[in-house]
Write an enzyme that holds these catalytic residues in place. Sequence first.
Site, PDB file in Angstrom:
ATOM      1  N   GLY A 198     -29.155   9.927   5.015  1.00 14.29           N
ATOM      2  CA  GLY A 198     -30.141  10.517   5.911  1.00 14.29           C
ATOM      3  C   GLY A 198     -31.423   9.725   5.882  1.00 14.29           C
ATOM      4  N   LYS A 239     -31.707  15.338   2.570  1.00 20.18           N
ATOM      5  CA  LYS A 239     -30.522  14.800   1.902  1.00 20.18           C
ATOM      6  C   LYS A 239     -30.515  15.052   0.396  1.00 20.18           C
ATOM      7  CE  LYS A 239     -32.346  10.065   1.799  1.00 20.18           C
ATOM      8  NZ  LYS A 239     -33.625  10.326   2.454  1.00 20.18           N
ATOM      9  N   SER A 240     -31.654  14.943  -0.249  1.00 24.28           N
ATOM     10  CA  SER A 240     -31.695  15.132  -1.707  1.00 24.28           C
ATOM     11  C   SER A 240     -31.382  16.571  -2.089  1.00 24.28           C
ATOM     12  CB  SER A 240     -33.061  14.729  -2.255  1.00 24.28           C
ATOM     13  OG  SER A 240     -33.282  13.353  -2.045  1.00 24.28           O
ATOM     14  N   THR A 299     -33.050   6.727 -10.091  1.00 28.09           N
ATOM     15  CA  THR A 299     -33.254   5.284  -9.982  1.00 28.09           C
ATOM     16  C   THR A 299     -34.678   4.877  -9.639  1.00 28.09           C
ATOM     17  OG1 THR A 299     -32.616   5.263  -7.648  1.00 28.09           O
ATOM     18  CG2 THR A 299     -30.839   4.958  -9.272  1.00 28.09           C
ATOM     19  N   HIS A 343     -39.668  16.367 -12.264  1.00 22.76           N
ATOM     20  CA  HIS A 343     -38.321  16.370 -11.687  1.00 22.76           C
ATOM     21  C   HIS A 343     -37.264  16.510 -12.781  1.00 22.76           C
ATOM     22  CE1 HIS A 343     -39.089  14.616  -7.445  1.00 22.76           C
ATOM     23  NE2 HIS A 343     -40.114  15.338  -7.855  1.00 22.76           N
ATOM     24  N   ARG A 350     -34.512  19.461 -12.952  1.00 22.61           N
ATOM     25  CA  ARG A 350     -33.073  19.177 -12.988  1.00 22.61           C
ATOM     26  C   ARG A 350     -32.424  19.799 -14.227  1.00 22.61           C
ATOM     27  NH1 ARG A 350     -34.898  13.928 -10.848  1.00 22.61           N
ATOM     28  NH2 ARG A 350     -34.965  13.148 -12.971  1.00 22.61           N
TER      29      ARG A 350
END
Length: 180
Positions: free
Chosen positions: A7, A13-14, A33, A48, A52
Amino acid sequence: MMTLVIGGAASGKSEFAEALARQFASPRVYIATMQPFGEEALARIRKHRDRRARMGFTTLECYTGLATACDALPGNASVLLECLGNLVANERYSPDGGGEGAALAGVLCLADRCRDLVVVTNEVFSGGSDYEGDTLGYLRELANANRALAARADRVVELTVGLPNWLKGGPTQSEEENPH
């Protein structure tokens, strides 16, 4: 099973990829990354990583050398790779990078090593701009990697304004019942 999620910027998209990967069995590994440049980036990465962890992912920061990092993964892992665009840039431009083709080789190694794989990538060349030089080289490398992975993937989904358009394969029954 490999799923390629593609996308444009801010397409959703994430978030979509995270929702897919959360439905996979544990252990779940999130390969990040984005290279940190400065304190602001480091703070964002910490935030983040914490988020997660609450979603059941173990984070592996991997900026280059993904093929080598594959050895550190359990063979039955479910993996979310975020994102191929960063990985291609890192391999291409970082002093530690493996150069052209290293990112694709790393993802293919990963696909052979783990149980389930979701790869997030950027859609390129729809912007209508003319690019030259090394920028064009980077975009071509990413486009080639996208095509190679789309051919290999079991499923390919493009996100536009947060809505999935399945280009290959499709959602599983549990994904249809539990959309992101």
